[in-house]
Design an enzyme around this catalytic site. Structure first.
Site, PDB file in Angstrom:
ATOM      1  N   LYS A  82       0.831  -1.210   0.000  1.00  0.00           N
ATOM      2  CA  LYS A  82       0.000   0.000   0.000  1.00  0.00           C
ATOM      3  C   LYS A  82       0.871   1.268   0.000  1.00  0.00           C
ATOM      4  O   LYS A  82       2.087   1.180   0.050  1.00  0.00           O
ATOM      5  CB  LYS A  82      -0.970  -0.042   1.190  1.00  0.00           C
ATOM      6  CG  LYS A  82      -1.897  -1.268   1.157  1.00  0.00           C
ATOM      7  CD  LYS A  82      -2.924  -1.237   0.031  1.00  0.00           C
ATOM      8  CE  LYS A  82      -3.470  -2.590  -0.366  1.00  0.00           C
ATOM      9  NZ  LYS A  82      -4.439  -3.195   0.528  1.00  0.00           N
TER      10      LYS A  82
HETATM   11  C1  LIG Z   1      -5.496  -4.376   0.743  1.00  0.00           C
HETATM   12  C2  LIG Z   1      -6.955  -4.170   0.734  1.00  0.00           C
HETATM   13  C3  LIG Z   1      -7.758  -4.488   1.837  1.00  0.00           C
HETATM   14  C4  LIG Z   1      -7.250  -5.225   3.016  1.00  0.00           C
HETATM   15  O1  LIG Z   1      -6.198  -4.591   3.646  1.00  0.00           O
HETATM   16  P1  LIG Z   1      -5.341  -5.391   4.738  1.00  0.00           P
HETATM   17  O2  LIG Z   1      -4.653  -4.293   5.492  1.00  0.00           O
HETATM   18  O3  LIG Z   1      -4.386  -6.252   3.985  1.00  0.00           O
HETATM   19  O4  LIG Z   1      -6.275  -6.166   5.573  1.00  0.00           O
HETATM   20  C5  LIG Z   1      -9.097  -4.177   1.790  1.00  0.00           C
HETATM   21  N1  LIG Z   1      -9.635  -3.586   0.718  1.00  0.00           N
HETATM   22  C6  LIG Z   1      -8.905  -3.276  -0.375  1.00  0.00           C
HETATM   23  C7  LIG Z   1      -9.565  -2.598  -1.534  1.00  0.00           C
HETATM   24  C8  LIG Z   1      -7.546  -3.574  -0.406  1.00  0.00           C
HETATM   25  O5  LIG Z   1      -6.821  -3.310  -1.498  1.00  0.00           O
END
Ligand SMILES: *Cc1c(COP(=O)(O)O)cnc(C)c1O
Length: 382
Positions: free
Chosen positions: A184
């Site tokens: 991210k």
């Molecule tokens: C990565 C992601 C999540 C989950 O995030 P985590 O921190 O890995 O639990 C949820 N929604 C979207 C759209 C994502 O890309």
């Protein structure tokens, strides 16, 4: 893995967070403590809100937001078929029923007109995803929520920096959920954050994130004398640790600098690929800030004489990591058997999911890597 392989979504990790993690280890305080409290304050300040609750993932953030919003068995929550499975799974974990409303092919975001078609007497919440870092149409979604008295939980996993008409996403709905997973825009390894309109909701998220205990461990083991804790509800183990927050505090300080880097990569890709017969990201709306989380191209076999999956293989053989965000939710066997969903019923999400390729756009990429991606894409498609 071979050193020359360009890993998709590799994070930029710098000296400051490495030293902060070492300090954290040396302090002996590894659990939820002062660094988590600081990261929450810093994040709230960045978002210009009063409170934030750090948790161990965005999945946990979504789950707790739904629970604290009062969503449970018998309730329907409308979300997008073009998202990571965690969005839909969180609704199921809350005991509610997910309902999908198809996206717009251009923005790849949930289409408010499709949302209205899916509203029933059981609909209790909307869970929009700001896909790739582009804001959803929050004017229309919030108007629908108001008209039908629905809670709104924003999935901002791609969208830390995103604004819509001057206002940060995550502040429109009752809850905004963020991710600091390794790929991210800023990272803590694993980690998430909840912001909410109501201070009471944030307090409840914090309680639910630590077993439903009325006082958190930091207060419990402080130097002001022993304090008993009380379990006041059956909560979860979703707390963030100080080791994770140690990374996040420094990553957050560079959120703007990293955004600038990704914006430059995005613009270079747009220029370089303008003459190819592939789909490029839809132009960015004038009154919004895009977070540049994913740079997606659409590879249509009829147009380029190569299937999307063949393109993925050629990129990987050329040692460039690529992603698919996402095969639409109804493509997966679990959702087909549990809900009877079919990809064809969400044709826009299906089309995007079958043609899309995400190219590397991490702030960790240097110019040589960006040039390599551009040359490789052109070599394969020209
Ligand atoms: C990565 C992601 C999540 C989950 O995030 P985590 O921190 O890995 O639990 C949820 N929604 C979207 C759209 C994502 O890309």
């Amino acid at each position: 893995m071979d050193d020359s392989f360009l890993v998709f979504g590799a994070p930029a990790i710098e000296r400051d967070e490495i030293e902060e993690v070492v300090k954290c280890l040396e302090s002996g305080w590894l659990g939820t403590g002062p660094k988590v409290a600081q990261f929450e304050r810093d994040f709230a300040h960045y978002k210009n809100v009063n409170h934030a609750a750090a948790v161990n993932s965005c999945t946990a953030a979504l789950h707790l937001s739904l629970l604290v919003a009062g969503i449970g068995p018998g309730d329907e929550v409308i979300t997008t078929p073009l998202t990571f499975c965690a969005t839909v799974n969180a609704i199921i974990h809350a005991g509610a029923t997910p309902v999908l409303a198809d996206v717009d092919v251009g923005t790849m975001n949930i289409n408010p007109e499709r949302v209205i078609e899916k509203i029933t007497s059981k609909t209790k919440a909307l869970l929009p995803v700001h896909f790739a870092g582009r804001s959803c149409n929050m004017d229309d979604l919030m108007a629908i929520a108001q008209q039908y008295d629905l809670k709104v939980i924003e999935d901002c996993a791609h969208a830390i920096e995103t604004t819509y008409k001057g206002r940060p996403v995550g502040t429109f709905g009752d809850f905004g959920c963020f991710s600091f997973y390794v790929t991210k825009n800023i990272v803590t390894g694993e980690g998430g954050m909840v912001i909410a309109k109501s201070a009471k909701d944030i307090a409840r998220v914090k309680q639910q994130a630590l077993h439903g205990m009325s006082k958190d461990a930091w207060h419990r083991f402080g130097d002001e004398g022993y304090k008993h804790y009380q379990v006041v509800e059956c909560g979860f183990k979703y707390n963030m640790t100080d080791m994770q927050a140690a990374i996040g505090i420094h990553q957050l300080r560079r959120v703007g600098a990293y955004w600038e880097k990704r914006k430059l990569i995005w613009e270079q890709y747009n220029d370089a690929f303008s003459e190819l017969s592939i789909g490029l990201p839809f132009p960015i709306e004038n009154d919004s800030v895009h977070a540049y989380h994913l740079y997606t191209i659409q590879v249509n076999e009829g147009q380029v004489g190569l299937s999307r999956d063949e393109f993925l293989n050629k990129m990987t053989q050329s040692k460039i990591g690529v992603g698919v965000h996402y095969l639409s939710i109804p493509e997966h066997p679990f959702y087909q058997s549990r809900f009877g969903w079919k990809p064809e019923d969400y044709p826009n999400a299906m089309k995007v999911g079958r043609e899309t390729v995400s190219l590397p756009i991490s702030a960790a990429l240097d110019q040589a890597a960006v040039t390599r991606v551009i040359d490789t894409v052109k070599d394969i498609l020209l």
